[in-house]
Design a protein around this motif. Sequence first.
Motif, PDB file in Angstrom:
ATOM      1  N   LYS C 277      13.276  22.443 -19.433  1.00 17.47           N
ATOM      2  CA  LYS C 277      14.073  23.612 -19.073  1.00 17.47           C
ATOM      3  C   LYS C 277      13.132  24.695 -18.558  1.00 17.47           C
ATOM      4  O   LYS C 277      11.910  24.581 -18.669  1.00 17.47           O
ATOM      5  CB  LYS C 277      14.825  24.152 -20.304  1.00 17.47           C
ATOM      6  CG  LYS C 277      15.706  23.140 -20.986  1.00 17.47           C
ATOM      7  CD  LYS C 277      16.976  22.893 -20.227  1.00 17.47           C
ATOM      8  CE  LYS C 277      17.870  21.897 -20.971  1.00 17.47           C
ATOM      9  NZ  LYS C 277      18.641  21.101 -20.012  1.00 17.47           N
ATOM     10  N   ARG C 278      13.736  25.765 -18.068  1.00 18.58           N
ATOM     11  CA  ARG C 278      12.916  26.864 -17.565  1.00 18.58           C
ATOM     12  C   ARG C 278      12.471  27.770 -18.715  1.00 18.58           C
ATOM     13  O   ARG C 278      13.308  28.365 -19.395  1.00 18.58           O
ATOM     14  CB  ARG C 278      13.704  27.698 -16.562  1.00 18.58           C
ATOM     15  CG  ARG C 278      13.967  26.966 -15.263  1.00 18.58           C
ATOM     16  CD  ARG C 278      14.852  27.785 -14.355  1.00 18.58           C
ATOM     17  NE  ARG C 278      16.206  27.894 -14.879  1.00 18.58           N
ATOM     18  CZ  ARG C 278      17.171  28.572 -14.299  1.00 18.58           C
ATOM     19  NH1 ARG C 278      16.947  29.217 -13.171  1.00 18.58           N
ATOM     20  NH2 ARG C 278      18.369  28.619 -14.844  1.00 18.58           N
ATOM     21  N   ALA C 279      11.185  27.885 -18.914  1.00 20.30           N
ATOM     22  CA  ALA C 279      10.664  28.863 -19.863  1.00 20.30           C
ATOM     23  C   ALA C 279      10.463  30.188 -19.145  1.00 20.30           C
ATOM     24  O   ALA C 279      10.641  31.267 -19.713  1.00 20.30           O
ATOM     25  CB  ALA C 279       9.342  28.366 -20.449  1.00 20.30           C
ATOM     26  N   VAL C 280      10.084  30.087 -17.890  1.00 21.19           N
ATOM     27  CA  VAL C 280       9.867  31.269 -17.061  1.00 21.19           C
ATOM     28  C   VAL C 280      10.554  31.036 -15.722  1.00 21.19           C
ATOM     29  O   VAL C 280      10.545  29.916 -15.194  1.00 21.19           O
ATOM     30  CB  VAL C 280       8.345  31.493 -16.840  1.00 21.19           C
ATOM     31  CG1 VAL C 280       8.099  32.427 -15.658  1.00 21.19           C
ATOM     32  CG2 VAL C 280       7.692  32.036 -18.104  1.00 21.19           C
ATOM     33  N   TRP C 281      11.129  32.082 -15.182  1.00 24.16           N
ATOM     34  CA  TRP C 281      11.785  32.020 -13.869  1.00 24.16           C
ATOM     35  C   TRP C 281      11.596  33.399 -13.256  1.00 24.16           C
ATOM     36  O   TRP C 281      12.389  34.295 -13.438  1.00 24.16           O
ATOM     37  CB  TRP C 281      13.262  31.685 -14.078  1.00 24.16           C
ATOM     38  CG  TRP C 281      14.019  31.214 -12.867  1.00 24.16           C
ATOM     39  CD1 TRP C 281      15.134  31.786 -12.326  1.00 24.16           C
ATOM     40  CD2 TRP C 281      13.759  30.054 -12.077  1.00 24.16           C
ATOM     41  NE1 TRP C 281      15.577  31.050 -11.256  1.00 24.16           N
ATOM     42  CE2 TRP C 281      14.751  29.984 -11.074  1.00 24.16           C
ATOM     43  CE3 TRP C 281      12.766  29.066 -12.099  1.00 24.16           C
ATOM     44  CZ2 TRP C 281      14.791  28.968 -10.112  1.00 24.16           C
ATOM     45  CZ3 TRP C 281      12.805  28.051 -11.156  1.00 24.16           C
ATOM     46  CH2 TRP C 281      13.813  28.011 -10.169  1.00 24.16           C
ATOM     47  N   ALA C 282      10.460  33.564 -12.578  1.00 26.75           N
ATOM     48  CA  ALA C 282      10.029  34.911 -12.212  1.00 26.75           C
ATOM     49  C   ALA C 282      10.194  35.205 -10.736  1.00 26.75           C
ATOM     50  O   ALA C 282       9.858  34.383  -9.885  1.00 26.75           O
ATOM     51  CB  ALA C 282       8.561  35.091 -12.597  1.00 26.75           C
ATOM     52  N   GLU C 283      10.705  36.398 -10.425  1.00 24.81           N
ATOM     53  CA  GLU C 283      10.829  36.829  -9.038  1.00 24.81           C
ATOM     54  C   GLU C 283       9.455  37.175  -8.479  1.00 24.81           C
ATOM     55  O   GLU C 283       8.503  37.426  -9.234  1.00 24.81           O
ATOM     56  CB  GLU C 283      11.787  38.027  -8.965  1.00 24.81           C
ATOM     57  CG  GLU C 283      13.170  37.679  -9.530  1.00 24.81           C
ATOM     58  CD  GLU C 283      14.220  38.768  -9.329  1.00 24.81           C
ATOM     59  OE1 GLU C 283      14.175  39.461  -8.297  1.00 24.81           O
ATOM     60  OE2 GLU C 283      15.100  38.905 -10.214  1.00 24.81           O
ATOM     61  N   ILE C 284       9.349  37.224  -7.171  1.00 29.63           N
ATOM     62  CA  ILE C 284       8.036  37.327  -6.524  1.00 29.63           C
ATOM     63  C   ILE C 284       7.306  38.617  -6.895  1.00 29.63           C
ATOM     64  O   ILE C 284       6.084  38.624  -7.032  1.00 29.63           O
ATOM     65  CB  ILE C 284       8.184  37.175  -4.978  1.00 29.63           C
ATOM     66  CG1 ILE C 284       6.854  36.742  -4.364  1.00 29.63           C
ATOM     67  CG2 ILE C 284       8.750  38.433  -4.342  1.00 29.63           C
ATOM     68  CD1 ILE C 284       6.999  36.173  -2.961  1.00 29.63           C
ATOM     69  N   ASP C 285       8.055  39.689  -7.107  1.00 34.58           N
ATOM     70  CA  ASP C 285       7.403  40.964  -7.405  1.00 34.58           C
ATOM     71  C   ASP C 285       6.794  41.001  -8.801  1.00 34.58           C
ATOM     72  O   ASP C 285       5.999  41.886  -9.125  1.00 34.58           O
ATOM     73  CB  ASP C 285       8.417  42.106  -7.264  1.00 34.58           C
ATOM     74  CG  ASP C 285       8.811  42.314  -5.818  1.00 34.58           C
ATOM     75  OD1 ASP C 285       8.070  41.834  -4.927  1.00 34.58           O
ATOM     76  OD2 ASP C 285       9.858  42.928  -5.573  1.00 34.58           O
ATOM     77  N   ASP C 286       7.202  40.075  -9.647  1.00 40.89           N
ATOM     78  CA  ASP C 286       6.689  40.052 -11.014  1.00 40.89           C
ATOM     79  C   ASP C 286       5.515  39.095 -11.188  1.00 40.89           C
ATOM     80  O   ASP C 286       5.065  38.857 -12.310  1.00 40.89           O
ATOM     81  CB  ASP C 286       7.824  39.658 -11.985  1.00 40.89           C
ATOM     82  CG  ASP C 286       8.952  40.686 -11.974  1.00 40.89           C
ATOM     83  OD1 ASP C 286       8.664  41.864 -11.677  1.00 40.89           O
ATOM     84  OD2 ASP C 286      10.106  40.310 -12.237  1.00 40.89           O
ATOM     85  N   VAL C 287       5.045  38.519 -10.081  1.00 42.37           N
ATOM     86  CA  VAL C 287       3.972  37.529 -10.158  1.00 42.37           C
ATOM     87  C   VAL C 287       2.751  38.044  -9.409  1.00 42.37           C
ATOM     88  O   VAL C 287       2.859  38.469  -8.257  1.00 42.37           O
ATOM     89  CB  VAL C 287       4.434  36.196  -9.517  1.00 42.37           C
ATOM     90  CG1 VAL C 287       3.325  35.150  -9.598  1.00 42.37           C
ATOM     91  CG2 VAL C 287       5.706  35.691 -10.195  1.00 42.37           C
ATOM     92  N   PRO C 288       1.561  38.019 -10.046  1.00 47.56           N
ATOM     93  CA  PRO C 288       0.338  38.447  -9.369  1.00 47.56           C
ATOM     94  C   PRO C 288       0.041  37.565  -8.154  1.00 47.56           C
ATOM     95  O   PRO C 288       0.294  36.346  -8.181  1.00 47.56           O
ATOM     96  CB  PRO C 288      -0.761  38.260 -10.421  1.00 47.56           C
ATOM     97  CG  PRO C 288      -0.053  38.150 -11.733  1.00 47.56           C
ATOM     98  CD  PRO C 288       1.301  37.608 -11.439  1.00 47.56           C
ATOM     99  N   GLY C 289      -0.494  38.174  -7.108  1.00 48.07           N
ATOM    100  CA  GLY C 289      -0.814  37.442  -5.893  1.00 48.07           C
ATOM    101  C   GLY C 289      -1.729  36.258  -6.156  1.00 48.07           C
ATOM    102  O   GLY C 289      -1.565  35.194  -5.546  1.00 48.07           O
ATOM    103  N   GLY C 290      -2.659  36.392  -7.082  1.00 45.37           N
ATOM    104  CA  GLY C 290      -3.592  35.299  -7.361  1.00 45.37           C
ATOM    105  C   GLY C 290      -2.878  34.040  -7.835  1.00 45.37           C
ATOM    106  O   GLY C 290      -3.325  32.922  -7.560  1.00 45.37           O
ATOM    107  N   VAL C 291      -1.783  34.217  -8.530  1.00 41.51           N
ATOM    108  CA  VAL C 291      -1.026  33.046  -8.989  1.00 41.51           C
ATOM    109  C   VAL C 291      -0.286  32.411  -7.818  1.00 41.51           C
ATOM    110  O   VAL C 291      -0.259  31.190  -7.661  1.00 41.51           O
ATOM    111  CB  VAL C 291      -0.039  33.452 -10.108  1.00 41.51           C
ATOM    112  CG1 VAL C 291       0.831  32.272 -10.511  1.00 41.51           C
ATOM    113  CG2 VAL C 291      -0.809  33.987 -11.319  1.00 41.51           C
TER     114      VAL C 291
END
Lengths: 408, 408, 408, 408
Positions: C277-291
């Motif tokens: 299942k999804r533990a994380v489902w993050a929108e683009i603004d919430d994710v660091p560019g390095g990831v």
Amino acid sequence: MKVIKDSVHDHIQVDGVARDLIDTPELQRLRRIRQLGTVSLVYPSANHTRFEHSLGVYHLACEALEQLGVDGRRAKRVQAAALLHDVGHGPFSHNLEALTHRRTGRYHDDVHELLVEGDVGNVLREHDLAPGPIADLIAGDGRFGQLVSGELDVDRMDYLVRDAHHTGVPYGTIDHGRLVRELTFVDGELVLAEGNVQSAESLLVARALMNPTVYSHSVARISKAMLRRAAETLLESTDTGAETLQRMDDADLLVALRSTDETAAFSRRLDHRNLFKRAVWAEIDDVPGGVIEADHDTIRRFEREIAAEANVDPDAVILDVPSRPTMTESSSRVVVNGEIRGLEQQSPLVEALRAAQYSQWRLGVYSPPTVLERVGRAAVDVLELDIEGALVTEVRNGLDTTLDQFTE
Amino acid sequence: MKVIKDSVHDHIQVDGVARDLIDTPELQRLRRIRQLGTVSLVYPSANHTRFEHSLGVYHLACEALEQLGVDGRRAKRVQAAALLHDVGHGPFSHNLEALTHRRTGRYHDDVHELLVEGDVGNVLREHDLAPGPIADLIAGDGRFGQLVSGELDVDRMDYLVRDAHHTGVPYGTIDHGRLVRELTFVDGELVLAEGNVQSAESLLVARALMNPTVYSHSVARISKAMLRRAAETLLESTDTGAETLQRMDDADLLVALRSTDETAAFSRRLDHRNLFKRAVWAEIDDVPGGVIEADHDTIRRFEREIAAEANVDPDAVILDVPSRPTMTESSSRVVVNGEIRGLEQQSPLVEALRAAQYSQWRLGVYSPPTVLERVGRAAVDVLELDIEGALVTEVRNGLDTTLDQFTE
Amino acid sequence: MKVIKDSVHDHIQVDGVARDLIDTPELQRLRRIRQLGTVSLVYPSANHTRFEHSLGVYHLACEALEQLGVDGRRAKRVQAAALLHDVGHGPFSHNLEALTHRRTGRYHDDVHELLVEGDVGNVLREHDLAPGPIADLIAGDGRFGQLVSGELDVDRMDYLVRDAHHTGVPYGTIDHGRLVRELTFVDGELVLAEGNVQSAESLLVARALMNPTVYSHSVARISKAMLRRAAETLLESTDTGAETLQRMDDADLLVALRSTDETAAFSRRLDHRNLFKRAVWAEIDDVPGGVIEADHDTIRRFEREIAAEANVDPDAVILDVPSRPTMTESSSRVVVNGEIRGLEQQSPLVEALRAAQYSQWRLGVYSPPTVLERVGRAAVDVLELDIEGALVTEVRNGLDTTLDQFTE
Amino acid sequence: MKVIKDSVHDHIQVDGVARDLIDTPELQRLRRIRQLGTVSLVYPSANHTRFEHSLGVYHLACEALEQLGVDGRRAKRVQAAALLHDVGHGPFSHNLEALTHRRTGRYHDDVHELLVEGDVGNVLREHDLAPGPIADLIAGDGRFGQLVSGELDVDRMDYLVRDAHHTGVPYGTIDHGRLVRELTFVDGELVLAEGNVQSAESLLVARALMNPTVYSHSVARISKAMLRRAAETLLESTDTGAETLQRMDDADLLVALRSTDETAAFSRRLDHRNLFKRAVWAEIDDVPGGVIEADHDTIRRFEREIAAEANVDPDAVILDVPSRPTMTESSSRVVVNGEIRGLEQQSPLVEALRAAQYSQWRLGVYSPPTVLERVGRAAVDVLELDIEGALVTEVRNGLDTTLDQFTE
């Protein structure tokens, strides 16, 4: 080239003589004639018209001609015939055909005059096409007559699929793409190529299932009979002639019925779907031969006698007697194991479908719900019907229930 | 509640015991078993599976139960039976059923054991549902057995429409919405309400037309026969048993055939659609009764004799003899004019459809194209067939043409 | 000429080089590769294959070529390219493409070698067709490259309609008949004729709506990520190489995963649809560019770190990071008021659809339901995500609910 | 309970107040009013009516109410409103709405009076339903007003799918099954549940694509403008009042136009599809604000001035100026990541669709083909349009070609 979007065949390309014919008032009039007449009172979505059907038949004819390798003048003739095959229809399509035929001597596919006159005549002349051979094709004659008007014709292929699409009844969904591809001429005869027994059967079966479910649904028959009576009254009580009636579109007739005193009551009933009900619904074995074979005048006399015996207004009784089922042999031919066989010879279904017409045949007597029982019993008496078989359940049981759509 | 999107029924709601059953490995396995086995070699889009079909049957069962006013435990049992009715299928659905039945004594609808074991057993126990009555329903027994497995069952309603959707052949498009609505119990018997003669006929007709066109299309029969031969060889030449085979999914079997020396040739032919052709395609009247009634061992012996006489490898001959058409009477009942009548009594179509099985019956002998003529003539000799009727046209004329999809 | 029945385009005529290509093992293999890979775990009816899609693309290419008045050798090349455009696909179509690309350097549309080798090579040589130009067309190069692989290509027209038909999701129902008819060359450029702004928009919109609903549905992404991980493990723990993997069909891979110890657990989860299942489902603004920009090795390292911090098995964490949405300009051209305009210039929708990719972009971290919350919190920590935006609701609220089909 | 077969929703169950309302003359009249007015002159299959649409809206309302758990009197009110929402339409649906509104002050959804009078009033009283709240729902007011008349209403869900079915244009095929299922009330507001951004977008997109392709197709606009002019002349030159016109059905109006001398010419042109053509087709940036904002009298004056300058009969010029595109914010709400968001805030598409209205806006000047160029140049002069942008290509190039269906 013109491309027309169709809900059944998607895109229909129209070119040459077809393009010019489409622009004539005679063909445009078909936009205002419902394909299935009063069937829309049973299936509310069935408002499609003779115009889109004519385009569809033209489209399938083009596909068949390409498949058969026919082009040039011969192809143009067949295309024109396909497009024009319904140009002779009066308002509400087949609904009033018996009425106008009695007075004009012409059915809708007798179009010789129509192809000489008016804009259609002009277009045919401009394209150097003689009207005679085209009218013959529409009547089912000539080498390609079977393609335009026969058991495997493109007319039937189109209307089955189209009526299914618009009523929502799936029985008409035949594989017209395959049928058109598999048509071939052998010894001057149009046949289906090897491996198409089921294709041919499916066409007959589709028609046999659509017939009682759609075309001859009891409510469609009742409303058609009411419309026919109203139109007959219009002819009798005004100076409107059968030829004029025949050239009307649906709107003309609806308004004429509304604005004539003698037809206003029927018109209001039809407009408000306040229909007669079945007082009698008799199977063929319960009806004397004399009633089945009765001519129009005799039927009108029966109606008056029933009304008198039931003590109701003559306009409160309609007697609806379909023709006796025909037993003409199927003309479909199909190649089986390398030889041409009659479909009838190959498929036990064909004869069974003909037999089924007997079990589906019904004589109807219709009247307003309030006098249903009286009229039913009077009709049994006057027509000398078998009482148990003939009266519909509601009448037999002294009930007066509404017949809903699914009850036949 | 879970909602599943289906290409046929749109949205299917799944709840309660059904929701838990869907999550079992036994039901999930059906995702990997094609509904129509090798038919996808004829109709490339026919890749639908037993899983989606099972969901569809469940969906229609729910609608029928609601219509019939059935709920509670009785409804849950029928729902479980609907969902589980195909859980006993082996790889490629019916294709190998005769083979596994000879060795296990079980057909796919004999599921008593399967409903006790494993996760399915656990789920049924959790929901307090005894496996016995559910297995009975799947076998067609009990008051609701006709709904799950009978002539008017929801199984057939689903597969006809689904197979039509996925093959593109429109003959299966019945009005399942109407059929489900019109089911009713009269005196403990499931019948169709008044006005549904055509609904019932349409179901029989749809099956009769889909059968030769899809299910028994000659190329489907050839590839099925090849698959069956390969699977039989697999059982004979490896330690794979019939029970194991029965529990495989399509992928397991495909890979097993590929990786076994004795079956690799057949497997390659199937994978590359490099199929045998018909050397013989004989109508029932041209085949001696002894051949029609022959048991499996006799058929294998015939094959070896034909191969010997034609001087080809025994694996180059497959003899495919369908069962003699059955004459069991239709069990469909429908209300006509207020009384329950057998559909057969009311509709001449039913008997005709049964008769049509005779005209459609074909014995096939299949072999590689290169030896088609030799095998054909040897088979005529060994099986004592009528030579003109039996040999397919190409063989009779010394041709070796490819049979395309439309040729049956 | 061969005629093949298709559930989407009805009848597809196959002739000449196409007919010979279809009979090659390379094309027949596509019958066993599902068009949408693991999407069938979300939409159970989506079992259609690359084979029927290839036929459909060929069919639309033929229609477009006829419309454009192209025939002869040039047409044959385009037809061959249309039919062969997916011959390079590995099992489960695009699902493993990133994995095999990392090891072989080739995407599925890099088919130069495949067109020289084997039966495909033989057929092309027999028909005097050089493989180079066909491979170029498949890569989107050359005057007709846009027709085979571009924004208005027949590939997209087919898959949108086909995926809609088989999933039941209607967003893909574009008017391919009109699109194909309205294609025209102006100054060597493929454009849509006057009056087709909406036709062009509809194609982009259909794709934009199908993407999150079908192709990138969260459950499809989860199962694809699990399959990818299993396949990677297969390559690492056995002597199966990427080239071999690439030539498998779906059955080969399914069985290989089942029979390898290291992949058996994932295989069982996929077979039983017992998914992460999804533990994380993050929108683009919430994710660091390095990831977002991280390469494969970094992502694998992140996964191990998350597993370590959450104290779970490394195989219990999958990090799924889609590429950053691209901003390449639309290449569609359409005639408006007599001049060729870029669709982008004419339609505000195009830019909006591109912007929508941002709002739809999601980073996912998947794990077994039992450890969902721990993995979720560890991932937020390791990846330095915005905690409120990233955790899926169930994790944020400490719940562990099943995500049903409609929840994305 | 009555079951009605529908070509879109298959079976529609009708019960209680709905069943009684259907039998009123007011609702039956909708059988004779085409849903899309003159659009059938562009798409010949588009002959569906307000009656079947009303049934469809009622059907979806019932599904939504069940989904929302609403029953009792509140549900009955919404059902009645759904069924009655179009009872105020005049002939040819929206085509003459501006005309009648100028004279009666009422739009079609202002039905307060209609719900008190006649048979509809009687039925509502029999069922103890006050007309006021139902009329409010139809006007979009009240808690459930959004369901009957709002951005996510069942009206739109039905007409998009129905218009697609009957025109053959696929852009309207939304997933109404999903939309209805996913409606939910949060804090008294109707919103779409989690995971439905695309569902909501698809509804807006479908409308945005259907609009220029179907509803505002140039030929539909031309024929509508001609009908409007003819109807205005009818009101001016006979004693037919706007109230009477509003209560006509399509047949009444067609015949009235035919039988009135002053409107016979327009009527003949419409009946024969001998339509005006576009002399001017100007984008919004090429039209002075004063023209866009002009009231009806000013527009009629412009027409006379253009006719005078072009030296043609005043009836040979029609100026058709759509309203300026509105910028009202979308009211759709959808749950994203557990919070209610405005669709506009979430989806860049919404604003783009609004912007697209600008690029699609066109002012039209129509006239008979023979005077097209003169009228075009006069209109450019009188209206002070930018000449290059405004004249349609044919006029600019001095050509006079027929505009076929696909040219907008």
